[in-house]
Write an enzyme that holds these catalytic residues in place. Structure first.
Site, PDB file in Angstrom:
ATOM      1  N   ASN A   1       0.838  -1.195   0.000  1.00 32.63           N
ATOM      2  CA  ASN A   1       0.000   0.000   0.000  1.00 32.63           C
ATOM      3  C   ASN A   1       0.865   1.234   0.000  1.00 32.63           C
ATOM      4  O   ASN A   1       1.977   1.244   0.512  1.00 32.63           O
ATOM      5  CB  ASN A   1      -0.959  -0.010   1.190  1.00 32.63           C
ATOM      6  CG  ASN A   1      -0.349   0.600   2.434  1.00 32.63           C
ATOM      7  OD1 ASN A   1      -0.285   1.834   2.573  1.00 32.63           O
ATOM      8  ND2 ASN A   1       0.129  -0.250   3.332  1.00 32.63           N
TER       9      ASN A   1
ATOM     10  N   CYS B   1       7.502   7.520   9.075  1.00 31.82           N
ATOM     11  CA  CYS B   1       7.197   8.472   8.010  1.00 31.82           C
ATOM     12  C   CYS B   1       8.422   9.340   7.775  1.00 31.82           C
ATOM     13  O   CYS B   1       9.295   9.456   8.626  1.00 31.82           O
ATOM     14  CB  CYS B   1       5.943   9.287   8.307  1.00 31.82           C
ATOM     15  SG  CYS B   1       5.659   9.652  10.018  1.00 31.82           S
TER      16      CYS B   1
ATOM     17  N   LYS C   1       6.177   3.009  17.185  1.00 32.95           N
ATOM     18  CA  LYS C   1       5.980   1.942  16.200  1.00 32.95           C
ATOM     19  C   LYS C   1       7.170   1.893  15.263  1.00 32.95           C
ATOM     20  O   LYS C   1       7.463   2.848  14.559  1.00 32.95           O
ATOM     21  CB  LYS C   1       4.692   2.176  15.418  1.00 32.95           C
ATOM     22  CG  LYS C   1       4.406   1.061  14.434  1.00 32.95           C
ATOM     23  CD  LYS C   1       2.981   1.080  14.008  1.00 32.95           C
ATOM     24  CE  LYS C   1       2.715   0.062  12.933  1.00 32.95           C
ATOM     25  NZ  LYS C   1       1.334   0.154  12.465  1.00 32.95           N
TER      26      LYS C   1
ATOM     27  N   THR D   1      -4.072  -6.148   7.757  1.00 29.69           N
ATOM     28  CA  THR D   1      -4.484  -6.592   6.426  1.00 29.69           C
ATOM     29  C   THR D   1      -5.570  -7.666   6.461  1.00 29.69           C
ATOM     30  O   THR D   1      -6.431  -7.711   5.578  1.00 29.69           O
ATOM     31  CB  THR D   1      -3.234  -7.100   5.671  1.00 29.69           C
ATOM     32  OG1 THR D   1      -2.261  -6.048   5.689  1.00 29.69           O
ATOM     33  CG2 THR D   1      -3.543  -7.453   4.224  1.00 29.69           C
TER      34      THR D   1
HETATM   35  C1  LIG Z   1      -3.679   0.048   3.886  1.00 32.49           C
HETATM   36  C2  LIG Z   1      -2.760   0.166   5.056  1.00 32.49           C
HETATM   37  C3  LIG Z   1      -2.626   1.384   5.705  1.00 32.49           C
HETATM   38  C4  LIG Z   1      -1.765   1.516   6.798  1.00 32.49           C
HETATM   39  N1  LIG Z   1      -1.679   2.720   7.434  1.00 32.49           N
HETATM   40  C5  LIG Z   1      -0.891   2.836   8.534  1.00 32.49           C
HETATM   41  C6  LIG Z   1      -0.851   4.053   9.273  1.00 32.49           C
HETATM   42  O1  LIG Z   1      -1.522   5.028   8.955  1.00 32.49           O
HETATM   43  N2  LIG Z   1      -0.037   4.113  10.365  1.00 32.49           N
HETATM   44  C7  LIG Z   1       0.706   3.045  10.784  1.00 32.49           C
HETATM   45  O2  LIG Z   1       1.388   3.153  11.794  1.00 32.49           O
HETATM   46  N3  LIG Z   1       0.660   1.874  10.110  1.00 32.49           N
HETATM   47  C8  LIG Z   1      -0.117   1.746   9.003  1.00 32.49           C
HETATM   48  N4  LIG Z   1      -0.171   0.539   8.338  1.00 32.49           N
HETATM   49  C9  LIG Z   1       0.640  -0.588   8.833  1.00 32.49           C
HETATM   50  C10 LIG Z   1      -0.174  -1.501   9.736  1.00 32.49           C
HETATM   51  O3  LIG Z   1      -0.665  -0.815  10.870  1.00 32.49           O
HETATM   52  C11 LIG Z   1       0.633  -2.716  10.184  1.00 32.49           C
HETATM   53  O4  LIG Z   1       1.751  -2.269  10.932  1.00 32.49           O
HETATM   54  C12 LIG Z   1       1.158  -3.548   9.033  1.00 32.49           C
HETATM   55  O5  LIG Z   1       0.260  -3.549   7.963  1.00 32.49           O
HETATM   56  C13 LIG Z   1       1.450  -4.999   9.449  1.00 32.49           C
HETATM   57  O6  LIG Z   1       0.289  -5.645   9.939  1.00 32.49           O
HETATM   58  P1  LIG Z   1      -0.673  -6.532   9.016  1.00 32.49           P
HETATM   59  O7  LIG Z   1       0.183  -7.475   8.253  1.00 32.49           O
HETATM   60  O8  LIG Z   1      -1.606  -7.200   9.975  1.00 32.49           O
HETATM   61  O9  LIG Z   1      -1.386  -5.587   8.111  1.00 32.49           O
HETATM   62  C14 LIG Z   1      -1.023   0.397   7.241  1.00 32.49           C
HETATM   63  C15 LIG Z   1      -1.170  -0.833   6.591  1.00 32.49           C
HETATM   64  C16 LIG Z   1      -2.016  -0.969   5.513  1.00 32.49           C
HETATM   65  C17 LIG Z   1      -2.149  -2.290   4.847  1.00 32.49           C
END
Ligand SMILES: Cc1cc2nc3c(=O)[nH]c(=O)nc-3n(C[C@H](O)[C@H](O)[C@H](O)COP(=O)(O)O)c2cc1C
Ligand SMILES: Cc1cc2nc3c(=O)[nH]c(=O)nc-3n(C[C@H](O)[C@H](O)[C@H](O)COP(=O)(O)OP(=O)(O)OC[C@H]3O[C@@H](n4cnc5c(N)ncnc54)[C@H](O)[C@@H]3O)c2cc1C
Ligand code: FES
Lengths: 287, 348
Positions: free
Chosen positions: B86, B147, B184, B286
């Protein structure tokens, strides 16, 4: 807030229609409340699937009562591995379904003259719409376009529902040789259309919206943007749309759409962040 | 640092009927260890249509910045094997509207909230924290330092121990002293333990592990990058082993710090892996796109998984995979004979 359900559906039937597959499935609760222009998402490939993202499909037909309770039909065009998997489902297979999703087409309050325009499988959501427009005493003229005859969907069925139908194909294999934009201006004039409803590829929608706006006709377009969640939580499906206050925002096509007023979508800017968008980078230098 | 790290399951005879799922860490006491991952649940409202959002541990909201943000151009995502890329670009309504609408909704609904914040400069993080402190109505702050740092030619804060610490320091200084602050971290670093060390020294209460991994997909049809932003963050089950490794390493280095684990959690046993590796709570991201009820479903599955392994509480399972290997006896969890001194509690 509208109701959204997550259900386990049973496949009732998979049949071919031209180059498409029409899949009937049980959708208890969803079929009963779905409105024209709404869609469902289906998880691909079972619980351990490596395809994490659900695929979106317009709700084509609904039956709210019957032996199986609520059922609905979707029209599937095989595009990549998800839709291929889906086309290989058989009777009694189960599918994980979420719906109904999205903002439906808005219907006119009075019996006006309507034109519905479908490109390829984009005609799928227009059948229920046509029925409801007819129920309201509207005149409904249909235009169906595709690259070639087998990619037209539902010509015969729509003939029954619409006052009149025009067919276009790029290769001339059926109907008028050309595309829907070639026949639409004349049709709008001839039937004195008040509203145009359209669903199909973005290029077609852009052309239809432009024609409708030029002719001062209200238009509603159902867009197709790649979606990760389909329920409004991820912000992948956005496009630039002008709000009531005249401000352009990147809005979610899964919840604020998929139907938008044709004159509000900034068609030529889709895929970009126009400079005057709410919250756009100021300097242009941005991660 | 003197709390016990290795705690033995109290029930060794068959699955317990009920498992205490309370997640107590960083001064929080959540009824469930399940959280939503930032950016994958907006501010909880949409998911509340699928399950009772107050039933899980809490909602970690989409990272919020000071000003409204349009995010990046589309396409913003590409599906990848067992995951996705993403490149949303932190689209959001800005802090004011977040507080007025999203936070207000969460409070009205009675949901526990962890507010994720992001900034382009350390000062922006500080201002957001200050404003939030005056507003209240949330349990903890998660600082998304993955970021780009405008002052450092766009280098991600999380990739530099000094910038990472600066951000945490500013947030800490501008927050209530008791407010739990989670930094994070990004897995795209040589040594995640070094970054964890740096943010903990800077005042972070704990760490959230992990954010996405930088990736890229080229569309074979257009023969160009599939995302408008060219690169994107990889998430989903594809990154789970990387995430588990990060949780494990950080837990090994810091026996006591609170850890929120995430990365590809899709089932109860996936969540269990993170808990065993040392996570006190877990976020689901996800997988929500695949199953909007996932955080709630996984809570139930985790409870069963813990019961099946003889744990009577979640707390007993935290870091359990770190217990010393004992070659002379059967694994204590399957043995009736084991006693408390079969394996040691470490303390310092
Ligand atoms: C579409 C999308 C948007 C995300 N936006 C953020 C965000 O705004 N801030 C953040 O700290 N992590 C963001 N993440 C990361 C997730 O919080 C998470 O750390 C990462 O996706 C791993 O977990 P998962 O495999 O369960 O998705 C985003 C992930 C996805 C897929
Ligand atoms: C609101 C809406 C309604 C739709 N209605 C229908 C319909 O009635 N019938 C039909 O056949 N198709 C419909 N589509 C398109 C359909 O969702 C895609 O063709 C399908 O997701 C492609 O999946 P795939 O695995 O076959 O392709 P892949 O290329 O393998 O898909 C990879 C990823 O890209 C996404 N993606 C790829 N192409 C599209 C696309 N054209 N639109 C959206 N996402 C895409 C997929 O969802 C998936 O996440 C609709 C899309 C939307 C957004
Ligand atoms: S697809 Fe996730 S917000 Fe629209």
């Amino acid at each position: 807030m509208s109701v959204t359900l997550q259900v386990s559906s049973e496949v009732l039937d998979v049949r071919r229609a031209g180059s498409y597959f029409v899949i009937s499935l049980t959708a208890p609760g969803i079929a009963e409340i779905a409105k024209p222009g709404q869609f469902i998402t289906i998880a691909m490939g079972g619980e351990e699937s490596s395809m994490m993202l659900r695929r979106s499909f317009a709700i084509h037909q609904v039956q709210s009562r019957g032996v199986y309770g609520g059922t609905l039909d979707i029209v599937v065009s095989v595009h990549g591995k998800g839709t291929k998997w889906l086309s290989e489902r058989r009777r009694h297979d189960t599918l994980a379904v979420v719906g109904p999703l999205g903002t439906p087409f808005s219907l006119p309050k009075s019996p006006v003259s309507c034109v519905i325009v479908g490109g390829g499988y984009g005609s799928a959501p227009l059948f229920v719409l046509a029925e409801q427009l007819r129920d309201r005493g509207c005149r409904v003229d249909a235009v169906l376009g595709a690259s070639t005859e087998e990619k037209l969907f539902g010509v015969l069925e729509l003939k029954r529902l619409a006052t009149a139908i025009t067919v276009t194909t790029d290769d001339g294999s059926s109907g008028f040789k050309g595309n829907v934009a070639d026949v639409l201006p004349e049709l709008i004039d001839r039937v004195n259309a008040d509203v145009v409803y359209a669903c199909g590829p973005m290029g077609m929608l852009s052309a239809v919206a432009e024609i409708a706006t030029r002719k001062r006709v209200f238009s509603q377009c159902s867009v197709e943007e790649a979606m990760a969640c389909g329920i409004g939580v991820c912000m992948t499906c956005v496009l630039p749309v002008i709000g009531d206050d005249g401000v352009t925002r990147m809005v979610r096509s899964c919840t604020d759409g998929p139907t938008f007023r044709g004159d509000r979508v900034r068609w030529s800017d889709v895929g970009t962040i126009p400079e005057d968008t709410y919250g756009a980078p100021v300097s242009g230098v941005r991660s | 640092m003197s709390r016990a790290l290795f705690v033995k399951p109290s029930s060794l005879s068959g699955p317990a009927l009920s498992v205490d799922m309370t997640a107590s860490f960083a001064g929080l006491e959540l009824p469930s260890p399940m959280l939503t991952a930032s950016g994958c649940a907006a501010a909880g409202k949409e998911l509340d249509a699928f399950f009772d959002i107050t039933a899980i541990g809490g909602v970690v909201t989409k990272s919020i910045m000071m000003q409204p943000r349009s995010g990046r151009a589309t396409p913003r995502m590409a599906e990848t094997p067992s995951g996705m890329l993403n490149s949303i670009g932190l689209q959001g309504p800005g802090l004011d509207r977040f507080i007025e609408e999203d936070l207000a909704w969460l409070n009205n609904r009675g949901a526990r909230t962890i507010v994720s914040i992001a900034g382009e400069t350390a000062e922006e993080f500080g201002k957001i924290a200050q404003r939030l402190r005056n507003v209240g109505g949330f349990e903890a702050i998660e600082v998304n330092i993955s970021c780009p740092n405008v002052a450092d030619r766009g280098q991600v804060f999380a990739c530099n121990p000094v910038s990472a610490a600066q951000v945490v320091q500013v947030v800490k200084r501008n927050s209530d002293a008791r407010m739990p602050i989670f930094a994070k971290l990004s897995p795209d670093v040589t040594d995640i333990v070094e970054i964890a060390d740096s943010v903990i020294k800077a005042g972070a209460t704990g760490v959230s592990l992990i954010n996405t991994l930088l990736g890229m997909v080229i569309d074979p049809v257009t023969m160009r990058p599939a995302l408008a932003g060219i690169t994107g963050g990889l998430s989903g089950p594809a990154i789970r082993p990387v995430a588990v490794r990060c949780v494990w390493s950080v837990r090994q280095a810091f026996p006591d710090i609170p850890i929120i684990g995430m990365g590809g959690i899709r089932s109860g046993t996936d969540a269990l892996e993170f808990i065993l590796a040392g996570a006190n709570a877990v976020s689901v991201g996800t997988s929500i796109f695949n199953d909007p009820s996932a955080p709630f479903r996984i809570h139930g599955e985790l409870q069963v998984a813990l019961a099946e392994r003889g744990f009577s509480s979640l707390a007993d399972a935290v870091s359990y995979a770190h217990r010393p290997v004992d070659t002379t006896r059967e694994d204590p969890i399957t043995s009736e004979q084991s006693s408390d001194d079969d394996w040691d509690f470490i303390s310092e």
